[in-house]
Scaffold this active site. Sequence first.
Site, PDB file in Angstrom:
ATOM      1  N   HIS A   1       0.833  -1.210   0.000  1.00 56.29           N
ATOM      2  CA  HIS A   1       0.000   0.000   0.000  1.00 56.29           C
ATOM      3  C   HIS A   1       0.867   1.259   0.000  1.00 56.29           C
ATOM      4  O   HIS A   1       0.669   2.163  -0.826  1.00 56.29           O
ATOM      5  CB  HIS A   1      -0.906  -0.007   1.230  1.00 56.29           C
ATOM      6  N   GLU A   2       1.816   1.319   0.912  1.00 60.20           N
ATOM      7  CA  GLU A   2       2.651   2.519   1.012  1.00 60.20           C
ATOM      8  C   GLU A   2       3.595   2.658  -0.175  1.00 60.20           C
ATOM      9  O   GLU A   2       3.938   3.773  -0.579  1.00 60.20           O
ATOM     10  CB  GLU A   2       3.443   2.502   2.322  1.00 60.20           C
TER      11      GLU A   2
END
Length: 456
Positions: free
Chosen positions: A32-33
């Site tokens: 996600h990051e």
Amino acid sequence: MVLVDFLRLIAENIWLYGGAFILVLSILVFVHEFGHYYVARRCGVRIDSFSIGFGRELFGITDKHGTRWKFSLIPLGGYVKMFGDTDPASAGHVKDGEDGRPLSHEERKVAFYAQPVAKRAAIVLAGPAINFIFAILVLSILYSTYGQPVTPPIGSAVVQGSAADKAGFQPHDIVLEIDGQKIRRFEDIKREVMVGLDEPRVFTVKRGQEVLDITAAPELKEDKDRFGFRHSTGLLGLISPGNAIDIKSIKGLDDQTFASVDELREALKSRLGQSFILKLDQGTGLGSVKVRPLPDLNTALNDPTSPDYNVLVIADTREDIFIRHNALGALFASVEETVNITTGTLKAIAQIVTGTRSATELGGIIRIGAIAGDMARAGVIALITFTALLSINLGLINLFPIPMLDGGHLLFYFIESLRGSPIPENIQEYAFRMGLVILMGIMVFANLNDIMQLIL
């Protein structure tokens, strides 16, 4: 399972359950990051730090671009901190340098807050988007190598007194559609019924050469998993294709009982090709199902030397079929599965909001950890599949328009694009505080749900 039993199970398998939970969460947080990081770098934004976890740094390295890659003490999330942000949530920005001077033109060029609204929106959207992309890629690889589990949409038997029985389903009915939506696998039937709860549905089925519509309202049932976590589901009463039934577990045919297995076997042989009721010993009591076993699948009943001499085959197909797709087919199948999971999750959330489904089904880190551990015990394939499923849910939840989440940022950017100027910072600050309260409330409620269901 009571809390003491649950804690004992976790303690005895701490490395499996704890390791599986941290591994899955760390992978998904990184994915996600990394979406945020990658698009931010492409947009020319400087990244100060990339952290897996929160709190004090445990260890890390600094790359040539000045980004600090690190693992932090609390492994329950992560963040990418971009230049110009006062916090990892991008809820506030600085317009002065560390020495109090205004940011230079060059510094403003690499500051997140100074980017055009389209670039900021792309950076924020990249996090949830890559969660969906990651899930599709993982499922594609599984479907092209290991295979996609596919159970034909055939009811091999019908539970007596169930919604399917009352609606008129018969053994060997093939479900073609539900409310006009094509059904390809028995898993599709289970998903539609589970999410739809007791909503009446129109099932288009094929019976022999005839195609007919059957309207059935599944029974609403609250079920518990082995840990004691409750969830509501719709129960139709169709039995998926399986290999066979051990005739020693059969306690009667219709209203007849038998003194011996040999007598029962002879009665079964005389009824092959016909529909009748089996009364089965289910361990917790007797259950009744309607079956129509086919003669050509049960020739072993006539051969005492066969290993299947005491086996009654009730379906003409196996339950566990794995279809290995080519690359393109695997991609299409994984996209379809992702869409199905997303729509099913959204419908379940809507049911919680409207009160159709109980809010006690919201689970926190305890439930996620328990499921992750169970998947690890089931094998690598199950754990990988669960990781893909959780990635879809992580991406979806982050798109909700709640301040502090990516969806909240995107909502602000959308309003900014309409206004032609950013929302005033004091309004943003109040909104982010409200969002934090909402998220903390949901987290506390979900985890208390887990604890209370283990206790009660």
